[in-house]
Scaffold this motif. Sequence first.
Motif, PDB file in Angstrom:
ATOM      1  N   THR A 134       0.828  -1.204   0.000  1.00 18.57           N
ATOM      2  CA  THR A 134       0.000   0.000   0.000  1.00 18.57           C
ATOM      3  C   THR A 134       0.857   1.246   0.000  1.00 18.57           C
ATOM      4  O   THR A 134       0.575   2.231  -0.689  1.00 18.57           O
ATOM      5  CB  THR A 134      -0.909   0.031   1.241  1.00 18.57           C
ATOM      6  N   SER A 189     -11.266  12.017  -4.671  1.00 20.51           N
ATOM      7  CA  SER A 189     -11.559  11.153  -3.548  1.00 20.51           C
ATOM      8  C   SER A 189     -11.899   9.744  -4.002  1.00 20.51           C
ATOM      9  O   SER A 189     -12.103   8.863  -3.202  1.00 20.51           O
ATOM     10  CB  SER A 189     -12.730  11.723  -2.751  1.00 20.51           C
ATOM     11  N   TRP A 236     -10.038   7.531  -5.312  1.00 24.64           N
ATOM     12  CA  TRP A 236      -8.755   6.869  -5.551  1.00 24.64           C
ATOM     13  C   TRP A 236      -8.703   5.528  -4.894  1.00 24.64           C
ATOM     14  O   TRP A 236      -9.533   4.709  -5.159  1.00 24.64           O
ATOM     15  CB  TRP A 236      -7.647   7.760  -5.011  1.00 24.64           C
ATOM     16  N   LEU A 237      -7.732   5.369  -4.033  1.00 27.31           N
ATOM     17  CA  LEU A 237      -7.628   4.095  -3.337  1.00 27.31           C
ATOM     18  C   LEU A 237      -8.791   3.961  -2.376  1.00 27.31           C
ATOM     19  O   LEU A 237      -9.167   4.909  -1.736  1.00 27.31           O
ATOM     20  CB  LEU A 237      -6.337   4.050  -2.546  1.00 27.31           C
ATOM     21  N   CYS A 260     -10.776   3.637   0.675  1.00 32.54           N
ATOM     22  CA  CYS A 260     -10.450   3.912   2.069  1.00 32.54           C
ATOM     23  C   CYS A 260     -10.920   2.752   2.924  1.00 32.54           C
ATOM     24  O   CYS A 260     -12.065   2.363   2.882  1.00 32.54           O
ATOM     25  CB  CYS A 260     -11.154   5.189   2.509  1.00 32.54           C
ATOM     26  N   THR A 261     -10.007   2.179   3.674  1.00 35.97           N
ATOM     27  CA  THR A 261     -10.412   1.040   4.506  1.00 35.97           C
ATOM     28  C   THR A 261     -11.194   1.571   5.691  1.00 35.97           C
ATOM     29  O   THR A 261     -10.717   2.400   6.428  1.00 35.97           O
ATOM     30  CB  THR A 261      -9.198   0.291   5.025  1.00 35.97           C
ATOM     31  N   ALA A 286     -12.314  -0.416   8.032  1.00 41.46           N
ATOM     32  CA  ALA A 286     -12.141  -1.269   9.212  1.00 41.46           C
ATOM     33  C   ALA A 286     -11.195  -0.553  10.172  1.00 41.46           C
ATOM     34  O   ALA A 286     -10.033  -0.376   9.869  1.00 41.46           O
ATOM     35  CB  ALA A 286     -11.570  -2.619   8.804  1.00 41.46           C
ATOM     36  N   ARG A 287     -11.692  -0.163  11.293  1.00 43.20           N
ATOM     37  CA  ARG A 287     -10.848   0.642  12.178  1.00 43.20           C
ATOM     38  C   ARG A 287     -10.242  -0.179  13.300  1.00 43.20           C
ATOM     39  O   ARG A 287      -9.352   0.243  13.965  1.00 43.20           O
ATOM     40  CB  ARG A 287     -11.648   1.800  12.780  1.00 43.20           C
TER      41      ARG A 287
END
Lengths: 362, 477
Positions: free
Chosen positions: A127, A215, A217-218, A220-221, A223-224
Amino acid sequence: MATLARLQARSKSIAQQYYYRNSVVDIFRKKENDAAIKIQSWFRGCQVRAYIRYLHRVATIIQKRWRGYLGRQQYQVIVKLAYYTMKMNLYNAMAVRIQRRWRGYKIRKYCFNYYYLKEYLKAVSETNDAIREALEEFAEMKEREEKKADLEREEKERDYQARKMHYLLSTKQIPGIYNSPFRKDPDPWELRLQKAKPLTHRRPEVKRKRSICLSDWLACTSARSFPRSGILPPIDRKRCQGPFRDISEVLEQRYKPLEPTLRVAEPIDGLTEARAQLQKQEWARNVNDNMFLPFSSYHKNKKYVPTMHLSSKYGPDVYGTQHFRDENPKRWICNKDFQTVLPSFDLFSKYGKMYSKAGQIV
Amino acid sequence: MDRQFYVFSVMALLRPLLLDVVPTIQQTAALALGRLANYNDDLAEAVVKGDILPQLVYSLAEQNRFYKKAAAFVLRAVGKHSPQLAQAIVDCGALDTLVICLEDFDPGVKEAAAWALGYIARHNAELSQAVVDAGAVPLLVLCIQEPEIALKRIAVSALSDIAKHSPELAQTVVDAGVIAHLAQMILNPDAKLKRQVLSALSQIAKHSVDLAEMVVEAEIFPVVLTCLKDKDEYVKKNASTLIREIAKHTPELSQLIVNAGGVAAVIDCIGSCKGNIRLPGIMLLGYVAAHSENLAMAVIISKGVPQLSLCLSEEPEDHIKAAAAWALGHIGRHTPEHARAVAVTNTLPVLLSLYMSTESSEDLQVKSKKAIKNILQKCTYLPALEPFLYDAPPNILKHVVGQFSKVLPHDSKARRLFVTSGGLKKVQEIKAEPGSLLQEYINSINNCYPEEIVRYYSPGYSETLLQRVDSYQPLTN
């Protein structure tokens, strides 16, 4: 009668002879007595020595037997101890094997998944690389856009200038400024003037559009929490046909978390380890390394000097040892005690010499 | 004394001009007062003492937009110097009028009013609370949505000044629904606006975990990372400040940032900046690494450690060096792997020299000492520990020798290396009190080697050998 007279005449000489022979022998008597005594004492000595030798031999045999017995006792004790040590070592080694296996199993199954961690770190670095590339692209794109914007701005300005100066265009009769007859080619401004449209009245400005949305793009995960290795069942699971138990119950049992007893949950030297860890943390955290002494000990700055008895490396003396200052009555020269040279003080010297005659000392 | 008199006379002259019939004179007088008050706080105090403020406030409600702009400018100029002056402005009831100005049509008036409110709220929490109680926040949020860039900037900076004092104020600002707008405005190309927006978001996020989570939920990642590549230095600084304020609360938030690749972006940003701009990025790495060892490992594989050691050696300022030392300490303190990753880059001698040098500030010395201690406790990488045998002070030397005594009994190659590099010789030369921990460590190191080698390296061995030569009687055949 004659014999008698003869005997009487000889009686003196007999007495003399008798005395003489006895007295002659007397000289040798002492010598012979001494010799006899010597021989006898020597012989008796030999006897006694033989007896003593015999006694020694016998005593040696007894001591030998006794010492063998003691040694065999000792040997048994040693053997017992060695056997015990060997057994305990074996048990410890086997216990270590079991513990090793158990700890490996527990960690691998319940606590930590090494391969998952490695995958995660690889994913993070991938990443990172992707982000770095994307950001570089973004920066390059921005630069390109800026340059393009600059060029466009310049172009627009020139265009505007051309539109303002459109009247400088050359006509058929009169060549314009930029179209001098002495030049081979007309100046590029000339072409620009040809293309330019004369300015019209001012129109209201058009609003600038927003820039591209970045926004999407990749992904956004979202999962926090720390992602766990999945032990959940697949979502679209066909219902098994038949009288099977409820799947949630089965999974609950199968993946029941470990509930170790208190005894097993903590390592056996947990207390010492915790203490050592606390000490390490304290050491790392403390700014000042010197221990704070209690104030009551503030004045006690003298170093302790032990006595000679305690500082000797041989330890205290055995009871009964003689020292230089001890009294040894056998070595005294005479039996008398010291005599007082100086008189003692006269407490009792006046005793009986006072006025009254009672108790007079003679 | 003279100056005071002069000032008061000027105020006395300007004051009646404010009440003049001609509107232009009123506006110019107000403008003059504003510029005077802007320059110096004595003059601002004189404006307050000259009782001009109530007049201004009264006429603010009625006059045209130019006068309103000028009057708001005066209020801003007075309020910016000190909390007492701002309190004086609040006391004369200016807040309500300013809030009414915020609803005006003209964007210039709104900008001036918002600016004044921002400067008043900047000083302390009570003044911010007063501004919020006057009902400024929803109007400021409306101002943010206006198209004029200057108005947006000022409104955002005013909200940031309100939110920075306490969690309750930040919560009030968030309740007005500002985060969504701010998140959209990150994409705006204007650099100054981006500065303010990022600063506002970081002031909101810094107070508590919930606020930080709300900021994150607005989906600022990975867009914020593009701000780290901006040309403007302060945009980069504010972006790294925002990420730092989010990361420092909990491990989960740091995890989120690591998963989004934020750590790599910040490390690149540190590499491309110099000076104070780097500081929030360095602190971010420290906070992320401090939470857990997995996150510290993530920082290590993102190549953070070489960058941090570069900062440590290059930067001239002590507080940046202290931050870099702190961050390295947190990265290296978890396990021997981490300590090895830090030690391999040769930062330990630099940290030691910073700790020992008399020129470093006290903060730098304390932080580098803690970092050395934390890394040393776990470090088993012996080539990095050897320089410590030579220059370390006694309290650190004890632990260095302790680490050697833990590693050497098990590793034969390390033992050989230790002898050939002269470490054994140095250990023999260390004087230790018998019975102390240091002596025990030295004994355990000596037990790893055969007796002849230990004797060979003990100090004074050459003298004893020469004495033996002196006392030796050769055999006469």
